[in-house]
Design a protein around this motif. Structure first.
Motif, short mmCIF file in Angstrom:
data_model
loop_
_atom_site.label_atom_id
_atom_site.label_comp_id
_atom_site.label_asym_id
_atom_site.label_seq_id
_atom_site.Cartn_x
_atom_site.Cartn_y
_atom_site.Cartn_z
N GLU A 193 12.87 -2.24 0.00
CA GLU A 193 12.13 -3.50 -0.15
C GLU A 193 13.05 -4.63 -0.59
O GLU A 193 12.95 -5.76 -0.10
CB GLU A 193 11.01 -3.32 -1.18
N LYS A 194 13.97 -4.35 -1.49
CA LYS A 194 14.91 -5.36 -1.96
C LYS A 194 15.84 -5.80 -0.83
O LYS A 194 16.15 -6.99 -0.70
CB LYS A 194 15.73 -4.81 -3.13
N LYS A 195 16.26 -4.86 -0.03
CA LYS A 195 17.16 -5.20 1.09
C LYS A 195 16.45 -6.07 2.12
O LYS A 195 17.02 -7.01 2.66
CB LYS A 195 17.68 -3.92 1.74
N LEU B 122 14.02 -10.29 6.30
CA LEU B 122 13.45 -9.62 7.47
C LEU B 122 11.92 -9.68 7.40
O LEU B 122 11.34 -9.91 6.33
CB LEU B 122 13.93 -8.17 7.53
N PRO B 123 11.24 -9.48 8.52
CA PRO B 123 9.77 -9.58 8.53
C PRO B 123 9.10 -8.51 7.67
O PRO B 123 9.67 -7.45 7.41
CB PRO B 123 9.42 -9.40 10.01
N THR B 124 7.89 -8.82 7.21
CA THR B 124 7.12 -7.86 6.43
C THR B 124 6.66 -6.71 7.34
O THR B 124 6.67 -6.83 8.56
CB THR B 124 5.88 -8.53 5.81
N LEU C 272 0.81 -1.22 0.00
CA LEU C 272 0.00 0.00 0.00
C LEU C 272 0.85 1.27 0.00
O LEU C 272 0.54 2.22 -0.72
CB LEU C 272 -0.92 -0.01 1.22
N VAL C 273 1.92 1.30 0.79
CA VAL C 273 2.69 2.54 0.91
C VAL C 273 3.47 2.85 -0.37
O VAL C 273 3.77 4.02 -0.65
CB VAL C 273 3.64 2.50 2.12
N LEU C 274 3.80 1.82 -1.16
CA LEU C 274 4.44 2.08 -2.45
C LEU C 274 3.48 2.83 -3.36
O LEU C 274 3.84 3.82 -3.99
CB LEU C 274 4.89 0.76 -3.10
#
Length: 271
Positions: A182-184, A190-192, A119-121
């Motif tokens: 997001e790629k990192k 790491l958690p969503t 959503l934030v993207l």
């Protein structure tokens, strides 16, 4: 300024409405694409976007009505006639969208944090596009300035800070940063939800300071209302970031304090 971009007979195409629609379309496409990459059901993604559109617009209108209630009063027909009595709030759209995402995630048994990352993207990209319409339409204007970058606004005296452009630039930079982050997160497994929380942290900080330059701010107890909300975003995002990362905010804070106390100042340098 060009509040009306085109007139075809009795039909007028307003710059704010056009770019708002473009922002919604492009933002929705990004969310749809991210959901598809995550292998979610495409029909449900579309249903989610429609729900977000409804809750987002309702939140944007209700929040604006609350802040400008004196302009509308107890006249329901003014509340719902968007074209004759315009007024929407981006922050209100965020609150509405959050409510919609929570409801949809619970009903579909989807991860709210994952939906939030998608959503934030779309939200940051949509905001950037929408600010173009705000600039052309003369809404969300800035304070009077004598700086060379000041621009005239329809119906207002003096040249104003183009706060719409400032916010556009901030939104684009936020979008680019979130794409890279997001790629990192994926690489490190790491958690969503980290992108979701980072968005509110970044948005809260940038909007808090940009609000100082806004000329249409609403005040509450001497504070700009938007700045109060931004502080809430910053504090909430920070707390939840620590929780999602499995860290303890109090413990880390005490560790930092201890390190600061152990620093020694010698010959102008910290050693």
């Amino acid at each position: 300024m060009y509040p009306i971009l085109l007139t075809i007979g009795p039909v007028r195409i307003y710059s704010f409405g056009l770019f708002l629609a473009l922002g919604i379309i492009m933002g929705s496409f990004v969310v749809w694409r991210e959901g598809r990459k995550a292998k979610l059901d495409e029909q449900r993604i579309v249903d989610f976007l429609l729900a977000e559109l409804f809750f987002g617009l309702m939140g944007a209108r209700i929040y604006y009505l609350i802040l400008h209630f004196s302009d509308f009063g107890l006249a329901p027909f003014k509340w719902f006639l968007f074209f004759h009595f315009p007024g929407l709030s981006f922050i209100g759209a965020i609150f509405g969208g959050l409510i919609g995402a929570l409801i949809f995630a619970r009903r579909q048994n989807w991860s709210f944090w994952q939906l939030g990352d998608f959503l934030v993207l779309g939200l940051s990209l949509g905001e950037a596009i929408g600010r173009i319409g705000a600039f052309l339409g003369g809404s969300a204007y800035g304070e009077i300035t004598n700086l060379p970058l000041g621009v005239p606004m329809i119906g207002l005296l003096g040249k104003r800070h183009p706060t719409q452009i400032y916010e556009l630039i901030a939104a684009i930079l936020t979008f680019v940063l979130l794409v890279k982050l997001e790629k990192k997160w994926r690489e490190r497994q790491l958690p969503t939800g980290l992108n979701f929380l980072f968005y509110f942290l970044i948005f809260g900080i940038t909007r808090f300071f940009l609000e100082i330059l806004r000329g249409d701010s609403v005040y509450f107890l001497g504070w700009r209302t938007t700045q109060i909300v931004c502080l809430f975003f910053i504090l909430s995002a920070t707390v939840f970031l620590f929780r999602r990362l499995g860290r303890n905010l109090k413990t880390d804070f005490l560790v930092v304090l201890t390190k600061i106390k152990n620093l020694k100042f010698k010959k102008g340098n910290y050693v």
